[in-house]
Design an enzyme around this catalytic site. Structure first.
Site, PDB file in Angstrom:
ATOM      1  N   SER A 188     -22.971  38.794  74.347  1.00  0.00           N
ATOM      2  CA  SER A 188     -23.719  38.362  75.531  1.00  0.00           C
ATOM      3  C   SER A 188     -24.381  37.008  75.340  1.00  0.00           C
ATOM      4  CB  SER A 188     -24.782  39.405  75.882  1.00  0.00           C
ATOM      5  OG  SER A 188     -25.671  39.616  74.794  1.00  0.00           O
ATOM      6  N   ASP A 213     -34.699  37.738  77.662  1.00  0.00           N
ATOM      7  CA  ASP A 213     -35.563  38.790  77.127  1.00  0.00           C
ATOM      8  C   ASP A 213     -35.749  38.494  75.648  1.00  0.00           C
ATOM      9  OD1 ASP A 213     -33.314  39.894  75.668  1.00  0.00           O
ATOM     10  OD2 ASP A 213     -32.692  40.885  77.511  1.00  0.00           O
ATOM     11  N   HIS A 260     -32.414  37.631  73.737  1.00  0.00           N
ATOM     12  CA  HIS A 260     -31.479  36.628  74.255  1.00  0.00           C
ATOM     13  C   HIS A 260     -32.203  35.303  74.458  1.00  0.00           C
ATOM     14  CE1 HIS A 260     -29.473  40.409  75.394  1.00  0.00           C
ATOM     15  NE2 HIS A 260     -28.343  39.710  75.273  1.00  0.00           N
TER      16      HIS A 260
END
Length: 430
Positions: free
Chosen positions: A49, A336, A339
């Site tokens: 991600s 968050d 990340h």
């Protein structure tokens, strides 16, 4: 009476000495940019991600510059390890990783860590860290001599009868058994052999070698219905053999994997008795005629989640260059807390431009050497770095760029020559 005529020393050599000497004494090294780099545009990346522009929180979820997303094969929630062992379902997010580049950057792996708390039998989550280390060690080693990597599905066998698929006992029986390799348990003890094929190509990709898992459950025989059955099977071809067998007293059972480099061809998977495995997926790779070390960046969670050091343990010289974070994972400006790490974002800036050197100390655009000279054999031991001294570790304590190193020594030699010329000139005047 003879008179000796003494000519005054030329002002030019003296002037040159005083002009050049400060440059000799004050030239300074160029500090490399710490993090991965690439020498040419023929490079690719593998990620999750943190390099997936398809993530709904992009760009805040990214640890790489957004413009580099097309260079990465990435999927949110996935990893190359997860995708090797499991199919895509509610428990695991598997992805068909596929990418090509002479130079490769890996920044993934965190999605399978002790935080997941996965165990199939009694190996525990740290037993799976050992499997993870073995997988990435073999992946990085094989990738250093490959340009393309592609996860492919293998054709399943069709000659099985009277069997059931194996299941895990860990996590209260809720843990999902790996789909690759597939474990089958026969209703009776019979010697069964099935064939599987590792193709020489897949969807236009050349497969001169395959990364294939061979997993087993150790700890002696398996007790079933009052009988303790030996556990064992093997992969075999005319030029290949790999096996596991145990018939000892039943004990602590652990799910363990070996990761094999296998050539294209037809193989037999054969049981010694009641249990059999066969591969359902492999990482197909081609072969380059030279070695280019891959680069791996530490992939960890924030401090609120438990991580492992599997990537660091797997990435070793001479086939891999590892870039370790110096701080915890911190993302004050990210999507968050897991990340958008500031340190990794800075490390990844080196991927925006071609460099002339890639080394454990980082990369730099300054060099006096061409890429052809670096690929064989100096990638990872940069020509433009002069090693001042070695230590007991794998890395040098200090490096100096060749532009300054060469200039410094050229000027020093010129000064010495000028001094000798001046002395000779003075002596010849007497």
């Amino acid at each position: 009476m003879l008179r000796m005529r003494v000519r005054p020393p030329s002002a030019i050599p003296v002037f040159l000495i005083f002009v050049l000497l400060p440059f000799v004494l004050t030239s300074k090294p160029i500090t490399p940019h710490y993090g991965p780099g690439h020498i040419t545009s023929d490079w690719c990346g593998f990620g999750d991600s943190r390099s997936d522009c398809g993530n709904q929180h992009t760009p805040k979820s990214l640890d790489i510059p957004q413009e580099l997303c097309p260079k990465f094969s990435s999927r949110t929630g996935s990893s190359m390890f997860i995708s090797m062992h499991w199919n895509n379902d509610s428990d695991f997010n598997a992805f068909g990783y596929s990418n090509c580049g002479v130079e490769k950057v890996f920044y993934e792996g965190v999605n399978f860590s002790p935080y997941r708390n996965y165990t199939c039998y009694q190996e525990g989550s740290f037993g799976w860290v050992s499997n993870k280390v073995g997988f990435y060690s073999k992946l990085y080693s094989m990738a250093s001599t490959s340009r393309c990597i592609k996860l492919i599905n293998l054709d399943p066998p069709t000659n099985f009868t009277n069997y059931r698929n194996g299941t895990c006992t860990g996590n209260g029986g809720t843990a999902k058994m790996p789909d690759n390799p597939q474990l089958v348990i026969f209703n009776s003890v019979v010697k069964v052999s099935t064939q599987f094929v590792l193709p020489s190509s897949s969807d236009g990709f050349s497969c001169t070698k395959h990364l294939v898992p061979f997993c087993y459950i150790d700890g002696g025989c398996f007790e079933m219905s009052g009988v303790c059955y030996p556990f064992g099977y093997y992969y075999q071809s005319p030029s290949f053999y790999h096996a596991f067998y145990t018939n000892g007293t039943a004990g602590l059972h652990r799910y363990i994997c070996d990761y094999l480099e296998m050539k294209p061809g037809v193989y037999n998977a054969t049981t010694f008795g009641k249990f059999l495995i066969y591969p359902t997926k492999s990482y197909c790779m081609d072969t380059m005629n030279y070695t280019v070390p891959v680069q791996a960046v530490q992939s960890i969670w924030s401090e609120n989640r438990q991580s492992d050091d599997a990537i660091g343990q797997a990435c070793k010289s001479p086939y891999c260059i590892f870039y370790n974070k110096t701080k915890p994972y911190l993302a004050p400006n990210g999507a968050d807390e897991n990340h958008g790490d500031e340190e990794v974002r800075q490390m990844m800036q080196g991927l925006l431009v071609n460099s002339s050197c890639v080394s454990p100390q980082g990369s730099t655009p300054l060099a006096l050497y061409s890429s052809e000279m670096i690929y064989t054999p100096n990638y990872g031991s940069c020509p433009q770095y002069y090693k001042l001294f070695e230590t007991s570790s794998d890395e040098n304590v200090d490096v100096t760029s060749s532009a300054y190193f060469v200039a410094t020594w050229v000027l020093l030699v010129l000064v010495i020559i000028l001094i000798f010329i001046l002395i000779s000139f003075c002596l010849s005047s007497y």
